[in-house]
Design an enzyme around this catalytic site. Structure first.
Site, short mmCIF file in Angstrom:
data_model
loop_
_atom_site.label_atom_id
_atom_site.label_comp_id
_atom_site.label_asym_id
_atom_site.label_seq_id
_atom_site.Cartn_x
_atom_site.Cartn_y
_atom_site.Cartn_z
N LYS A 207 0.82 -1.21 0.00
CA LYS A 207 0.00 0.00 0.00
C LYS A 207 0.86 1.27 0.00
O LYS A 207 0.53 2.23 -0.70
CB LYS A 207 -0.95 0.00 1.21
CG LYS A 207 -2.13 -0.94 1.03
CD LYS A 207 -3.13 -0.88 2.18
CE LYS A 207 -4.32 -1.78 1.90
NZ LYS A 207 -5.26 -1.88 3.03
N CYS B 100 -5.72 11.20 26.52
CA CYS B 100 -4.99 10.40 25.56
C CYS B 100 -5.76 9.09 25.33
O CYS B 100 -6.82 8.87 25.92
CB CYS B 100 -3.55 10.14 26.03
SG CYS B 100 -3.33 8.69 27.10
N CYS C 50 -4.09 8.18 34.59
CA CYS C 50 -3.81 7.43 33.36
C CYS C 50 -2.67 6.45 33.59
O CYS C 50 -1.69 6.75 34.29
CB CYS C 50 -3.43 8.41 32.24
SG CYS C 50 -3.09 7.58 30.67
N CYS D 216 -15.52 -9.97 7.29
CA CYS D 216 -16.74 -9.45 7.86
C CYS D 216 -16.95 -7.95 7.72
O CYS D 216 -18.05 -7.52 7.43
CB CYS D 216 -16.83 -9.83 9.34
SG CYS D 216 -18.48 -10.35 9.79
#
Lengths: 352, 352
Positions: A79, A177, A254, A201
């Site tokens: 790609k 974040c 976090c 799928c």
């Protein structure tokens, strides 16, 4: 390439962007060159960005032909290789660097970190990382890298049923974040990789992916060129054309140590005055690309702000522009959830 | 081409679209193959539509390279010829017919009328006309034709400052047509054609044009394939990511005689029950394109509705999807102006 830029430099003449030519100085890294990432790369290339760094490890397949960008003859190419070929042909002024690997492996992660921290046109960090990946692991990897390197990034996503998507702007220490909200559901018994195989799928549509890429690059342009307002979270629900927005503060607990470090840095940093929206001024159009030497009859009719502009000829207006012009700011404000509380969101999720 | 359709047929397996394969039966006419029209044509081609009829009289120029689709080597070719070449290469199953002329001249108008009234795959009228033109005259011409022929059409537009746009669905007799709201400002002293020359003034961005094309084709798919809700008017303001919507009833005093005729027909027509939104059912995924013969571990985790779907692997979810999932329908309803009264709108415009 001057002629190619005439429609972009018009953004400056019209008072939308102060210095459009600055676009040449910026570098973006795009991770994931699929349905969203490839269109994102094409848009930035056609906008004349300075440099793009592309990361992907997939090959083009015929099953990708239901999204924009790749063409059947590129089937089998990597790609990033196929994208670079097309993009260089569209605008050779953009420097394009590609890496055909998976950023989540240990070796590649270090190279990814090195690349985005030194990859801009002067050897410094990239201006933005744009995440266009389709899985949790890669998003988490980008989050880890950007928190450590203190690099701003945009996350994007399209639902597996192809009819919704979103973009999210993540500023380490300043906004939530990717690790700030601990996943409530992690089906760790399922190996994501086996679910991601082509043709199994997931549905996809060129419309939804093109719209999400459009939102991503539009907000990238607003951030880089300092015009309008960068939306922190913009959702898109295709079935009813619903566009939720919100802001989310970082989680003080976090699990990402660098996120907490950035939060501490942000807490003690003097907060900049809220940047005034670039005031649209009525500039005399320069017509630098006018090769016919004609001058416009009614200069004053040049749309000088988003509110005044129409899609018709200058000085023409028609009634269908009303909703764009009136804007109904009161209703809009109600629709924006400013600084949504993380705990409340978590509670909402749990009660669903 | 079976493999190319696997991601589209998944829309059916996921319960979003009842009969995706019906897309092969439909014909759209696209007028204007510029920044919006070319991307519109590419999206419909990649979605596998049956037939496209393209109208434009312009040539590809280097100044067009700041939008998606056309490539520098096509410079000098007619836009319809260049588009047809690219589209046939992407998906040879789509029948593509092109007309390299201006629909607004007397001779061409009659040919345009004949073409859209007999151009579908069985000799009948096209299913939709998509207007992607950049001027008032062409929009008015399409409106006149579609009112007379009783053909539904979508109008689209992007502002000259490149940072806003809209789409509008026009159903003759049922919604306001393009002539229903008499223009309040018509700067008839300005010849629109002199203002529309390339490079003179208008700005354009691949982002805004890609987003408007995305909205146009997404609502076209919803209309043709009967899923979700077709939005009658959807605006896009890029500077603040604002998306106004509205419905507008036709003007009983419209100057277009065929509009009034269609209104009379609509008034006496038995009104169909409001079509129930296609109920998303949990269908067993068929995996007809599964060439590895693997079966999924957790079938029940297949997203069965827009609300449940995420961009992560099946059975995975993360907190940033919250705003898409919760949806806040109450706020959304407030943002939609149902059946806006034309007189009120006109009064609003006048008071601005």
């Amino acid at each position: 390439m001057k002629k190619n830029f005439s429609r972009l430099m018009a953004l400056k003449r019209m008072g939308i962007v102060e210095n459009y030519e600055d676009i040449r100085l910026f570098t973006c890294a795009i991770v994931g060159i699929g349905g969203v990432g490839s269109v994102t790369a094409e848009m930035l290339t056609r906008c004349g960005i300075g440099k793009l760094i592309l990361f992907d490890y997939d090959k083009v397949e015929l099953a990708n032909m239901n999204r924009l960008f790749f063409q059947p003859h590129q089937s089998g190419m990597s790609k990033v290789e196929a994208a670079a070929q097309t993009l260089r042909n569209i605008n050779p002024d953009v420097e394009i660097v590609t890496f055909n690997y998976n950023i989540t492996t240990t070796d590649n992660f270090q190279h990814f970190m090195d690349t985005i921290s030194t990859g801009n046109l002067t050897g410094g960090p990239v201006d933005l990382v744009l995440s266009c990946v389709d899985n949790f692991e890669a998003r988490y990897t980008i989050n880890t890298a950007c928190n450590e390197l203190n690099i701003k990034w945009f996350e994007s996503g399209v639902a597996e049923n192809a009819v919704s998507g979103h973009i999210q702007f993540i500023v380490p220490g300043e906004t939530a974040c990717f690790a700030c909200a601990p996943p409530l559901i992690v089906a760790s018994n399922i190996d994501e990789k086996t679910l991601k195989r082509d043709g199994v799928c997931a549905a996809s549509l060129p419309t939804t992916m093109g719209i999400v890429a459009g939102f991503l690059v539009q907000n990238t342009l607003k951030y880089l060129l300092k015009f309008g307002e960068v939306t922190h979270y913009l959702g898109y629900s295709a079935l009813n054309d619903f566009f939720p927005t919100m802001n989310m503060k970082p989680n003080p607990n976090c699990e990402d140590g660098y996120c907490k470090k950035r939060q501490e840095e942000y807490a003690v940093k003097p907060k900049p005055e809220k940047r005034e929206a670039l005031k649209a001024e009525k500039e005399e159009p320069i017509h630098e690309d006018n090769e016919w030497g004609i001058s416009l009859i009614d200069e004053s009719a040049v749309p000088s702000s988003a509110e005044e502009a129409t899609s018709l000829g200058q000085g023409l207006s028609y009634a269908y522009e009303v909703p764009e012009i009136s804007g109904e700011p009161a209703t809009y404000e109600e629709n924006v959830q400013k600084d949504t509380n993380l705990e409340e969101l978590m509670a909402q999720m749990k009660s669903m």
